[in-house]
Write a protein that holds these residues in place. Structure first.
Motif, PDB file in Angstrom:
ATOM      1  N   LYS A 256       0.819  -1.210   0.000  1.00 24.07           N
ATOM      2  CA  LYS A 256       0.000   0.000   0.000  1.00 24.07           C
ATOM      3  C   LYS A 256       0.854   1.262   0.000  1.00 24.07           C
ATOM      4  O   LYS A 256       0.490   2.272  -0.626  1.00 24.07           O
ATOM      5  CB  LYS A 256      -0.921  -0.014   1.225  1.00 24.07           C
ATOM      6  CG  LYS A 256      -1.883   1.175   1.326  1.00 24.07           C
ATOM      7  CD  LYS A 256      -2.803   1.017   2.516  1.00 24.07           C
ATOM      8  CE  LYS A 256      -3.800   2.167   2.600  1.00 24.07           C
ATOM      9  NZ  LYS A 256      -4.756   2.163   1.487  1.00 24.07           N
ATOM     10  N   PHE A 257       2.002   1.228   0.676  1.00 24.91           N
ATOM     11  CA  PHE A 257       2.748   2.466   0.920  1.00 24.91           C
ATOM     12  C   PHE A 257       4.135   2.545   0.275  1.00 24.91           C
ATOM     13  O   PHE A 257       4.676   3.642   0.140  1.00 24.91           O
ATOM     14  CB  PHE A 257       2.902   2.684   2.428  1.00 24.91           C
ATOM     15  CG  PHE A 257       1.603   2.936   3.138  1.00 24.91           C
ATOM     16  CD1 PHE A 257       0.872   4.094   2.892  1.00 24.91           C
ATOM     17  CD2 PHE A 257       1.087   2.011   4.037  1.00 24.91           C
ATOM     18  CE1 PHE A 257      -0.328   4.333   3.540  1.00 24.91           C
ATOM     19  CE2 PHE A 257      -0.112   2.240   4.692  1.00 24.91           C
ATOM     20  CZ  PHE A 257      -0.826   3.403   4.433  1.00 24.91           C
ATOM     21  N   VAL A 258       4.729   1.436  -0.103  1.00 26.97           N
ATOM     22  CA  VAL A 258       6.079   1.457  -0.679  1.00 26.97           C
ATOM     23  C   VAL A 258       5.987   1.746  -2.171  1.00 26.97           C
ATOM     24  O   VAL A 258       5.205   1.120  -2.889  1.00 26.97           O
ATOM     25  CB  VAL A 258       6.805   0.122  -0.426  1.00 26.97           C
ATOM     26  CG1 VAL A 258       8.166   0.100  -1.123  1.00 26.97           C
ATOM     27  CG2 VAL A 258       6.980  -0.107   1.080  1.00 26.97           C
ATOM     28  N   ASN A 259       6.796   2.680  -2.642  1.00 25.90           N
ATOM     29  CA  ASN A 259       6.746   3.061  -4.053  1.00 25.90           C
ATOM     30  C   ASN A 259       7.408   2.046  -4.965  1.00 25.90           C
ATOM     31  O   ASN A 259       6.878   1.703  -6.024  1.00 25.90           O
ATOM     32  CB  ASN A 259       7.395   4.424  -4.260  1.00 25.90           C
ATOM     33  CG  ASN A 259       6.658   5.531  -3.550  1.00 25.90           C
ATOM     34  OD1 ASN A 259       6.972   5.867  -2.412  1.00 25.90           O
ATOM     35  ND2 ASN A 259       5.650   6.099  -4.188  1.00 25.90           N
ATOM     36  N   ARG A 260       8.591   1.568  -4.554  1.00 28.38           N
ATOM     37  CA  ARG A 260       9.278   0.596  -5.398  1.00 28.38           C
ATOM     38  C   ARG A 260      10.364  -0.131  -4.624  1.00 28.38           C
ATOM     39  O   ARG A 260      10.781   0.297  -3.544  1.00 28.38           O
ATOM     40  CB  ARG A 260       9.882   1.248  -6.637  1.00 28.38           C
ATOM     41  CG  ARG A 260      10.942   2.309  -6.383  1.00 28.38           C
ATOM     42  CD  ARG A 260      11.379   2.907  -7.697  1.00 28.38           C
ATOM     43  NE  ARG A 260      12.271   4.023  -7.574  1.00 28.38           N
ATOM     44  CZ  ARG A 260      13.499   4.056  -8.096  1.00 28.38           C
ATOM     45  NH1 ARG A 260      13.969   3.015  -8.749  1.00 28.38           N
ATOM     46  NH2 ARG A 260      14.252   5.135  -7.965  1.00 28.38           N
ATOM     47  N   MET A 261      10.819  -1.225  -5.221  1.00 30.44           N
ATOM     48  CA  MET A 261      11.878  -2.042  -4.646  1.00 30.44           C
ATOM     49  C   MET A 261      13.075  -2.068  -5.597  1.00 30.44           C
ATOM     50  O   MET A 261      12.904  -2.002  -6.818  1.00 30.44           O
ATOM     51  CB  MET A 261      11.382  -3.479  -4.437  1.00 30.44           C
ATOM     52  CG  MET A 261      10.214  -3.631  -3.481  1.00 30.44           C
ATOM     53  SD  MET A 261      10.671  -3.334  -1.762  1.00 30.44           S
ATOM     54  CE  MET A 261      11.891  -4.638  -1.527  1.00 30.44           C
ATOM     55  N   VAL A 262      14.271  -2.163  -5.034  1.00 29.39           N
ATOM     56  CA  VAL A 262      15.475  -2.377  -5.840  1.00 29.39           C
ATOM     57  C   VAL A 262      16.249  -3.546  -5.241  1.00 29.39           C
ATOM     58  O   VAL A 262      16.178  -3.806  -4.036  1.00 29.39           O
ATOM     59  CB  VAL A 262      16.379  -1.127  -5.906  1.00 29.39           C
ATOM     60  CG1 VAL A 262      15.667   0.026  -6.580  1.00 29.39           C
ATOM     61  CG2 VAL A 262      16.879  -0.724  -4.522  1.00 29.39           C
TER      62      VAL A 262
END
Length: 329
Positions: A256-262
């Motif tokens: 819901k709240f995290v924009n993206r992962m790397v």
């Protein structure tokens, strides 16, 4: 009694949790890196700060959620004690939180666990059982809990762990109200679910970026698949980030709240460990250095013009383990 959220923590619940933890946890400092040598590697960013949560009780953010988890136990549950499977910072945090409340704690830990962590748990009064690996640790934990009725303290899945991490996010926003981008290392998802929920609800335009090792990318894969997934094998030097699976509660909040992962390679964490040692005089474990590794590596160009905060989430590493990781670089 503090209300533990069934879905994501609300801002009111986060404020209540901060009140419940006030005077019991350390309000860890935020360090400006603008004048530090690290800033030269992040010269595109408008400003760079680091939240030093490694100075928390028991050496990591997990002290917060574990205290909240113990707070909700009733009299019978306290008498039966708590149990956890962990080779990382969670074991120390459970030991510390249980000790602070006079609750018996059992820790099931892999034989390969850094000896400094095993000694730390025992010093805090925990009963430690060593088994072959982390999978065996969870099996043994479940067996003992079924026998003696002890309460299982999960390392990341649960409203109390996310809520504890949310108090950390609230502190960051209080100290850095102009933050544009928050970079957080990810193990199972408890930390980033809490930090992101606190920051994004109060400041929706702040970007939250999660960082995982390539060899332990369960949350990244879960984001891609749209549901929690289990990876076939964990292969990373960052044992504190080595969760083999994402789980429903923390995944749903993070999604819901995290924009993206790397994803990052292990050698970038070692480079960041050296950077933290040489410029900040901090001996960081790989998980603690992961957010900085991403900021100075794959995210560097994307941080241009932003006010960035890097989370040093915790560090419990002995000198022998530290030297071995650097020697294997």
């Amino acid at each position: 009694m503090l209300q533990i959220p069934a879905t994501h923590p609300s801002l009111d619940q986060i404020r209540d949790a901060q009140t419940a933890l006030r005077g019991r946890v350390i309000r860890t400092p935020v360090l400006s890196l603008n004048q530090a040598p690290i800033a030269q590697l992040l010269d595109n960013a408008a400003s760079v700060s680091m939240k030093l949560e490694l100075f928390q009780h028991a050496g990591s953010f997990k002290a917060r959620g574990n205290l909240l988890g113990l707070d909700r136990l009733d009299t019978d549950e306290r008498a039966a004690g708590v149990i956890a499977a962990s080779g990382g910072n969670h074991a120390l945090a459970v030991s510390w939180a249980a000790n602070s409340q006079g609750v018996r704690a059992k820790l099931i830990m892999p034989k390969a666990t850094d000896p400094i962590r095993v000694k730390g748990c025992k010093r805090l009064g925990a009963e430690v059982h060593l088994v072959e690996n982390i999978a065996a640790a969870f099996d043994e934990m479940n067996r003992i809990a079924a026998e003696d009725g002890s309460t299982v303290m999960h390392p990341f899945e649960g409203g109390h762990m996310t809520l504890g991490a949310a108090t950390l996010g609230a502190e960051i926003l209080e100290d850095l109200p102009d933050i544009d981008c928050m970079i957080v290392a990810v193990g199972g998802g408890g930390l980033i679910s809490g930090v992101s929920s606190a920051i994004r609800q109060a400041k929706p335009d702040c970007e939250i970026i999660g960082v995982e090792p390539i060899g332990a990318d369960s949350l990244s894969r879960s984001f891609e698949d749209g549901e929690p997934v289990r990876i076939g094998k964990v292969d990373t030097i960052a044992d504190s980030l080595g969760s083999p699976a994402a789980l429903p509660y923390s995944f749903s909040v993070a999604r819901k709240f995290v924009n993206r992962m790397v994803r990052i390679e292990d050698h970038l964490m070692v480079d960041a460990m050296i950077l933290m040692r040489d410029t900040l005089k901090i001996m960081a474990e790989p998980a603690c250095a992961a957010a900085l590794a991403a900021a100075t590596g794959p995210l560097r160009e994307a941080l241009a013009g932003k006010n960035v905060c890097i989370l040093a989430c915790g560090s419990n590493i002995g000198p022998e383990r530290f030297r071995a990781l650097l020697a294997g670089r």
